[in-house]
Scaffold this active site. Structure first.
Site, PDB file in Angstrom:
ATOM      1  N   ARG A 231       0.840  -1.400   0.190  1.00 58.95           N
ATOM      2  CA  ARG A 231       0.079  -0.222   0.250  1.00 58.95           C
ATOM      3  C   ARG A 231       0.612   0.938   0.584  1.00 58.95           C
ATOM      4  O   ARG A 231       0.800   2.196  -0.930  1.00 58.95           O
ATOM      5  CB  ARG A 231      -0.889  -0.013   1.087  1.00 58.95           C
ATOM      6  N   THR A 232       1.909   0.885   0.525  1.00 58.72           N
ATOM      7  CA  THR A 232       2.540   2.727   1.034  1.00 58.72           C
ATOM      8  C   THR A 232       3.639   3.461  -0.549  1.00 58.72           C
ATOM      9  O   THR A 232       2.942   4.670  -0.672  1.00 58.72           O
ATOM     10  CB  THR A 232       3.044   2.844   2.139  1.00 58.72           C
TER      11      THR A 232
ATOM     12  N   LYS B 249      26.775  -3.500  -1.784  1.00 55.20           N
ATOM     13  CA  LYS B 249      28.650  -3.889  -1.632  1.00 55.20           C
ATOM     14  C   LYS B 249      28.870  -2.946  -0.329  1.00 55.20           C
ATOM     15  O   LYS B 249      30.270  -2.545  -0.720  1.00 55.20           O
ATOM     16  CB  LYS B 249      28.817  -2.816  -2.761  1.00 55.20           C
TER      17      LYS B 249
ATOM     18  N   ARG C  30      10.976   3.886   3.437  1.00 51.53           N
ATOM     19  CA  ARG C  30      10.910   2.816   4.928  1.00 51.53           C
ATOM     20  C   ARG C  30      12.381   1.638   5.040  1.00 51.53           C
ATOM     21  O   ARG C  30      12.976   1.567   4.368  1.00 51.53           O
ATOM     22  CB  ARG C  30       9.727   1.437   3.868  1.00 51.53           C
TER      23      ARG C  30
ATOM     24  N   HIS D 249       4.919   5.463  11.821  1.00 54.57           N
ATOM     25  CA  HIS D 249       3.964   5.312  10.484  1.00 54.57           C
ATOM     26  C   HIS D 249       3.649   6.460   9.863  1.00 54.57           C
ATOM     27  O   HIS D 249       1.916   6.310   9.852  1.00 54.57           O
ATOM     28  CB  HIS D 249       3.555   4.206  10.370  1.00 54.57           C
TER      29      HIS D 249
HETATM   30  N1  ASP Z   1       1.654  -2.002   6.870  1.00 57.38           N
HETATM   31  C1  ASP Z   1       1.819  -1.415   8.408  1.00 57.38           C
HETATM   32  C2  ASP Z   1       3.337  -0.818   8.937  1.00 57.38           C
HETATM   33  O1  ASP Z   1       3.978  -1.334   7.903  1.00 57.38           O
HETATM   34  C3  ASP Z   1       0.779  -2.314   9.040  1.00 57.38           C
HETATM   35  C4  ASP Z   1       1.768  -3.382   9.442  1.00 57.38           C
HETATM   36  O2  ASP Z   1       2.501  -4.302   8.039  1.00 57.38           O
HETATM   37  O3  ASP Z   1       1.066  -4.778   9.275  1.00 57.38           O
HETATM   38  O4  ASP Z   1       3.297  -0.774   9.427  1.00 57.38           O
HETATM   39  N1   CP Z   2      -0.371   0.055   5.807  1.00 57.74           N
HETATM   40  C1   CP Z   2       0.247  -0.188   5.384  1.00 57.74           C
HETATM   41  O1   CP Z   2       2.322   0.256   5.351  1.00 57.74           O
HETATM   42  O2   CP Z   2       0.604  -1.095   4.283  1.00 57.74           O
HETATM   43  P1   CP Z   2       2.554  -2.000   3.781  1.00 57.74           P
HETATM   44  O3   CP Z   2       3.448  -2.330   4.615  1.00 57.74           O
HETATM   45  O4   CP Z   2       1.444  -2.888   2.311  1.00 57.74           O
HETATM   46  O5   CP Z   2       2.657  -0.467   2.891  1.00 57.74           O
END
Ligand code: ASP
Ligand code: CP
Length: 324
Positions: A67-68, A97, A118, A147
């Site tokens: 999603r993100t 490397k 991330r 987040h």
């Molecule tokens: N997608 C969210 C996160 O990356 C929640 C999860 O992974 O459970 O924090």
């Molecule tokens: N909610 C969320 O962060 O989903 P992803 O980890 O899939 O990005």
């Protein structure tokens, strides 16, 4: 990783890093949401947008994401910008490397107007923000820290359904200790008056004690419970979360606490308010039964996902100074 605290937004988004919900106040959230509503129209319209024409956004993801990553990518393109996508840099970039985190950030900064990051270490986004001199860093999840863009879309979803962000009673369930989305959400709800949250978790997955004390000091009322019988029947929302498997030292430790609390149709019928919404940041891995998806209160596969793209469109337009 340790770093200096990020600068508050105070109405001025242009050039700001987005690291923590702690940077926000209620006015700038209201502004963001006004623009988010406009961005929804932009996304639904067939006409191309030129808001981010000429911009390049780097998506640098050291941890998996659907999603993100997907929504930041789509958000940039919806507004006419372009992305450079770097997934698993530990494997596919010169990090493999031995290149340092700081040099990696400096490299991608040279090619871009913003970096969405991330990373598995708490504090990594703030460290990156100190390193990057010329482009904003948007925290897409730093270890068990925060987040923030998820919490903003969660707040937007609550606001869309209830028409307010104050005077709410919510239930947050699952992994409160390691859930970075939860940490940001609590900070966000603490900005408004008279909010209270029931935190349902096994004792091992409660908030860290210093986090609990800090959140309580910020004014939000928090009640820790470990039995579904303690769920108040008049919540405005439930926010369920996954136990964060990747944060455990062993599978045995994880299995001991995994899925103690599962949303079933029966649980929702027994404890759920008729007008509440059921949210989840996703992915879900067993903690909400598929049979619950058809319930109209379940927004996690509906508006909550879509709102992620609209909020991120608004944030990108603001931090890149394309909308004032
Ligand atoms: N997608 C969210 C996160 O990356 C929640 C999860 O992974 O459970 O924090
Ligand atoms: N909610 C969320 O962060 O989903 P992803 O980890 O899939 O990005």
């Amino acid at each position: 990783m340790t770093a200096i605290p990020p600068e508050p937004i105070r109405g001025q988004f242009k050039g700001k890093d987005i690291i923590s919900l702690g940077q926000f106040d209620t006015d700038c959230i209201a502004k963001l949401f006004r623009i988010t509503a406009q961005m929804r129209e932009v996304a639904l319209s067939a006409a191309p947008s030129h808001v981010l024409d000429g911009s390049i956004v780097v998506l640098l993801f050291y941890e998996p994401s659907s999603r993100t990553m997907g929504s930041f990518d789509a958000a940039t393109k919806q507004l006419g910008g372009q992305t450079v996508v770097v997934t698993s840099p530990q494997q596919y970039s010169s990090v493999a490397k031995g290149e340092s985190f700081a040099d990696t950030i400096r490299t991608f900064e040279a090619y871009s107007d913003a970096i969405v990051l991330r990373h598995y270490e708490t504090g990594s986004a703030a460290t990156a923000a100190e390193t990057a001199r010329h482009v904003p860093i948007l925290n897409a999840g730093d270890g068990i820290g925060e987040h923030p863009t998820q919490a903003l879309l969660d707040l937007y979803t609550i606001w869309e359904h209830t028409g307010r962000l104050a005077g709410l009673r919510g239930l947050v369930a699952g992994d409160i200790l390691n859930g970075r989305t939860v940490h940001s959400l609590i900070k966000g709800l603490a900005l408004y008056e008279e909010n209270e949250l029931y935190l349902l978790a096994p004792p091992e997955l409660r908030l860290a004690r210093d986090d609990l004390a800090a959140f309580q000091q910020s004014g939000i009322r928090l009640y820790e419970v470990d039995d579904v019988g303690d769920i108040p029947r008049d919540c405005h929302f439930w926010y369920w979360t996954r136990v964060q498997k990747e944060r455990f030292r062993s599978d045995e430790e994880f299995q001991r606490v995994n899925n103690r609390f599962i949303v079933t149709k029966q649980l929702l019928e027994t404890y759920g308010n008729r007008d509440m919404i059921l949210m989840h940041p996703l992915p879900r891995v067993g903690e909400i039964e598929d049979a619950v998806d058809d319930d109209l209160r379940a927004v996690y596969l509906r508006s909550q996902i879509r709102n992620g793209m609209y909020v991120r469109m608004a944030l990108l337009a603001l931090v890149l100074g394309r909308i004032a």
